[in-house]
Design an enzyme around this catalytic site. Structure first.
Site, PDB file in Angstrom:
ATOM      1  N   ASP A 454       0.848  -1.338  -0.181  1.00  0.00           N
ATOM      2  CA  ASP A 454       0.068  -0.012   0.143  1.00  0.00           C
ATOM      3  C   ASP A 454       0.858   1.220   0.061  1.00  0.00           C
ATOM      4  O   ASP A 454       2.120   1.350   0.144  1.00  0.00           O
ATOM      5  CB  ASP A 454      -1.030  -0.012   1.228  1.00  0.00           C
ATOM      6  CG  ASP A 454      -1.972   0.969   1.155  1.00  0.00           C
ATOM      7  OD1 ASP A 454      -2.415   1.501  -0.018  1.00  0.00           O
ATOM      8  OD2 ASP A 454      -2.826   1.037   2.419  1.00  0.00           O
ATOM      9  N   GLU A 457       2.491   4.595  -4.238  1.00  0.00           N
ATOM     10  CA  GLU A 457       2.386   5.314  -5.597  1.00  0.00           C
ATOM     11  C   GLU A 457       3.858   6.072  -5.971  1.00  0.00           C
ATOM     12  O   GLU A 457       3.952   6.614  -7.081  1.00  0.00           O
ATOM     13  CB  GLU A 457       1.262   6.650  -5.263  1.00  0.00           C
ATOM     14  CG  GLU A 457       0.114   6.059  -5.288  1.00  0.00           C
ATOM     15  CD  GLU A 457      -0.515   5.349  -4.029  1.00  0.00           C
ATOM     16  OE1 GLU A 457      -1.096   4.340  -4.213  1.00  0.00           O
ATOM     17  OE2 GLU A 457      -0.090   5.614  -3.107  1.00  0.00           O
ATOM     18  N   ASP A 532      -9.182   3.405  -2.291  1.00  0.00           N
ATOM     19  CA  ASP A 532     -10.126   4.001  -1.382  1.00  0.00           C
ATOM     20  C   ASP A 532     -11.517   4.405  -2.009  1.00  0.00           C
ATOM     21  O   ASP A 532     -11.709   5.801  -1.876  1.00  0.00           O
ATOM     22  CB  ASP A 532      -9.416   5.062  -0.440  1.00  0.00           C
ATOM     23  CG  ASP A 532      -8.230   4.592   0.326  1.00  0.00           C
ATOM     24  OD1 ASP A 532      -7.832   3.315   0.328  1.00  0.00           O
ATOM     25  OD2 ASP A 532      -7.311   5.256   0.737  1.00  0.00           O
TER      26      ASP A 532
END
Length: 864
Positions: A454, A457, A532
């Site tokens: 997670d 990015e 999300d």
């Protein structure tokens, strides 16, 4: 909220989650979500520059090229252009402003040997042509323009006559014509309509810049996964274009001008591939020939997964597991979010919350659960913390231009004890990938079954752009570059490090990795979920088109957070999302920290019953689901398919995005609107049979279907073979269960069933079983042939149950093994057949034939 409290929220740069001092605060309205989206989008690139923008110049004219037998090579004052047929259907186009190309390096493309083209080249004074068995490429010199046509002379793709290739400093763009009847799909993880021409052909423009974008909606861009690949469909014929560029890239699909498709990048060389079909499935196959395909997932990962931010302490995890088993709600995966760690430090356990993780995981495994732990790529800069110390010693972290290690705030900066900024592994460095992969040993040794990457990015808190400075330096596999070039590849490279590390540590076991961020080719390493999402009805509908778009873009192992992550769904919404999620290749329920419990039983007994039945359906269909996922790993064609993939010649299917196919034989039309009492379902050409009732429908029509809260409209394609089993509580209970085969009527049809042990890599060496199921029907009989199996693996002893849809009770049923004689089978009532090892029964339009599954050539004949 006053300014002091507001500053506690990690809103800058798209970081949604709340720091520890605010965990007690309850978000009571949607205003925060709207603000989050606005802040997440700060710093996003502006739309594509128009033709009149200052500083843009076209490539202009190029001198005639040379042909060396494999490549047309142009040398001009502007630079070097190469056009290379890699196969009869794949053409590579490269341009550099230099006089020679640098190294041929890609994080996406792993295979250039995708065929052996037979090419004829003609070089004239004004243009050159390359002709393969499928394509004709024409290159006009002045101004430089490229077009691709099929052998019939029909133009498939062509540079816009007025623009072609243009430059402004380091940026480039390529303008292509866009016909009014062309549909555009793909581009990875994008919101909006499945067809990127947009609603009523209004057009979209998109940016590829992986971003932490919480509570996104249908207008949010960019998101977490960059895949600069798109497919164009026109009158049943498809082609694709893949721009192999990790810089910030841009795609304008008829937004600026409805007859123009423009794409480009902030930097780097032009390197794109034209990929012919004309079948759209062939485009995906050829694209994934280039960029690789999903490995076979472990069987347990295709079961139901339960997650939240966060389950802790250990007692709560054990209670969760016990509740699943007591309520007999099937499940295979339990997931731990960031609170299992000690101060959010990767590769650690909180000693108070989880004092003995190995014992806990062992006990969970005995109950049939696999535990997955989150692992973010941002270790804190703390001396004495082993991953930091070894990473510093090994030169494994990205650096600022002055050579110092870059540090930025992520979760460890919010730790209650010893908060510290994070450092970031340089996953573009081979030695760092190996080092990082080795660190997973501590988690595997205590029994962790899978890893969840997670924040990759990479997301960085308290920064204007939500990520690292653009001048941070990466190794780039030995050719240093900056974050500007490698930002979009960071998540893919982290999941690569994870996947390769797990594979080295457990060399004969399938690695399972889930990632939020990735790049083209990332399907080789990890499943992807859509981040999300918000718990509202529009997000449920949006999830369908997003997952379909990811599948078209080469990512078949995908799913969404069932029920939405941000905020709490209503009971009805959660149930409808769960029902759609039965057909997400990756099926996981997840929610944020501020929400109440969100398990299948959390909304009262009425919804618990419906939710349980939906999950049971998932487990009943696991043999079929596993079979289709194997096909995806072999061909690249996704399990979750938009209708146009199977019916490209039917124009009506080109914009359908609220129903889909799972494999080729199941059509699913989930209920996506609040309070629905019916929904319309388009059935493509052919016969279709209601999965629940067996009712036949003639295709190429739209029907209105009444629905209740427990309805999932599902239809079996005429001639389809649906491989099923009885309900199990976890995949570990599957061995020995009868194999059920539901067979829909057709004059003739066939299907192939693939099976293996579900966990090892033995299938790569032939340790699997593959059989062909074939039916032939006429007025006199129905014949079902099952081939002798291929491969060396065999299941444990079990029954075979054929469930044949037919409106006529047969007079007799026989069985023939191999080339032996036909033997009559005994008829029973359905209840009697359940208690007998072999025989047949007929009731309510269903002929059931039961026998031992002998794993050899066999024929069953039902005579009328």
């Amino acid at each position: 909220m006053d300014a002091g409290n507001f500053s506690c929220y990690l809103l800058r740069g798209g970081a949604y989650r709340i720091c520890c001092c605010c965990l007690k605060m309850k978000i009571k309205s949607g205003k925060i979500s709207a603000l989050l989206v606005s802040i997440a989008l700060m710093g996003a690139s502006s739309p594509f520059k128009t033709a009149a923008a200052d500083g843009w110049t076209t490539l202009g004219a190029m001198p005639a090229p040379a042909w060396d037998g494999s490549t047309l090579l142009f040398h001009g004052s502007q630079g070097t252009l190469a056009i290379t047929p890699l196969s009869d259907d794949v053409i590579r186009v490269r341009f550099t402003s230099k006089q020679a190309f640098g190294r041929d390096h890609s994080y996406a493309v792993v295979n250039h040997n995708v065929g052996s083209p037979t090419v004829k080249a003609d070089v004239n004074s004004n243009f050159a042509t390359l002709t393969t068995a499928s394509l004709k490429v024409t290159v006009q010199y002045s101004p430089l323009r490229i077009s691709f046509a099929n052998t019939a002379g029909e133009i498939l793709d062509a540079d816009d006559p007025a623009r072609g290739i243009s430059f402004a400093g380091t940026e480039f763009r390529i303008a292509k014509r866009l016909d009014g009847d062309e549909h555009v799909y793909g581009l990875g993880e994008k919101t909006g309509s499945l067809d990127k021409r947009g609603w009523k052909l209004g057009g979209y423009n998109y940016v590829m810049w992986n971003s932490d974008t919480p509570a996104y909606d249908s207008s949010t861009d960019p998101l977490y996964v960059a895949v600069p690949f798109f497919m164009v469909l026109r009158q049943g014929q498809a082609h694709g274009i893949f721009l192999d560029n990790t810089w910030r890239t841009f795609f304008d699909i008829g937004r600026e001008r409805p007859d123009l498709l423009t794409f480009g990048a902030d930097g780097g060389d032009i390197d794109y591939y034209f990929i012919n079909g004309p079948d759209p499935k062939k485009v995906i196959e050829r694209y994934t020939d280039l960029t690789g395909r999903m490995p076979m997932p472990p069987l347990w990962s295709l079961g139901y997964n339960q997650c939240r931010w966060s389950y802790y302490p250990e007692s709560r995890v054990r209670l969760l597991a016990d509740t699943f088993r007591e309520k007999k709600v099937p499940a295979d995966g339990l997931w731990l979010d960031i609170h299992y760690m000690d101060g959010y430090k990767p590769f650690t356990w909180d000693p108070q919350r989880f004092p003995n993780p190995q014992k806990m995981i062992s006990d969970l495994r005995a109950q049939g659960f696999h535990l997955v732990t989150i692992l973010d790529g941002h270790p804190p800069a703390l001396k004495g913390y082993a991953p930091y110390d070894s990473g510093i010693a090994g030169n494994d972290f990205v650096k600022r231009p002055d050579g110092s290690v870059y540090e930025g705030p992520v979760w460890p900066s919010q730790a209650e004890k010893n908060p510290a900024p994070s450092v970031f592994p340089d996953f573009s460095r081979p030695a760092t990938r190996e080092w990082w992969g080795s660190l997973y040993k501590s988690l595997l040794d205590v029994g962790v079954a899978g890893i969840w990457n997670d924040m990759d990015e990479p997301s960085v808190f308290n920064t204007a752009n939500g990520t690292m400075p653009l001048d941070v330096v990466f190794d780039n596999d030995g050719q240093p570059t900056t974050h500007r070039e490698l930002h979009n590849a960071f998540g893919q490279l982290m999941s690569r490090s994870t996947f390769e590390g797990l594979s080295r540590l457990r060399p004969n076991e399938r690695a399972f990795v889930l990632t939020r961020s990735s790049f083209a080719g990332g399907q080789r390493y990890a499943a992807v979920w859509t981040g999300d999402a918000t718990a509202d009805w529009s997000s449920l509908r949006q999830s369908v088109s997003m997952l379909l778009g990811l599948g078209v873009s080469g990512f078949p192992f995908v799913g969404s957070d069932i029920g939405g992550f941000v905020h709490m769904p209503s009971a009805e919404l959660c149930t409808r999302w769960l029902q759609a999620g039965v057909f997400n290749p990756f099926m996981r329920m997840h929610t944020e920290i501020a929400t109440p419990d969100k398990e299948p039983w959390s909304f009262g007994w009425q919804y618990e019953k419906v939710n349980k039945r939906a999950i049971e359906l998932r487990y009943e269909l696991l043999p079929y689901i596993y079979n289709v996922m194997q096909q995806a790993s072999e061909t690249g064609v996704p399990a979750l398919r938009p209708l146009f993939l199977e019916f490209p010649d039917k124009e009506y299917t080109s914009t359908i995005e609220d129903e889909f196919l799972f494999g080729s034989d199941l059509l699913v039309a989930p209920v996506l609107w609040e309070g629905a009492e019916s929904r319309y379902v388009y059935l493509p050409p052919g016969d279709w049979f209601d999965y629940s009732t067996g009712k036949r429908y003639a295709g190429d029509t739209t029907i209105q279907v009444p629905v209740t809260i427990d309805s999932i409209p599902i239809y079996v394609r005429g001639g389809g073979f649906i491989f099923r089993q009885s309900v199990v509580q976890n995949t570990g209970q599957m061995p020995g269960k009868p194999l059920q085969v539901l067979i829909a009527p057709a004059t003739t049809s066939e299907s192939t069933l693939y099976e293996d042990d579900g966990h090892s890599l033995g299938y790569k060496k032939g340790d699997y079983m593959k059989r062909r199921f074939h039916q032939v029907r006429d007025a006199q009989s129905t014949v079902i042939d099952i081939s002798a199996p291929g491969g060396s693996w065999r299941p444990v002893k079990r029954d075979l149950v054929l469930q044949i849809c037919t409106d006529r009770e047969p007079a007799s049923v026989t069985e023939q093994l191999g080339s032996g004689n036909q033997s009559p089978m005994q008829q029973f009532t359905p209840s009697e057949l359940a208690n007998n090892p072999s025989g047949w029964s007929y009731a309510d339009g269903l002929l059931t034939i039961k026998d031992n599954d002998r794993f050899e050539l066999v024929r069953f004949t039902a005579r009328n």
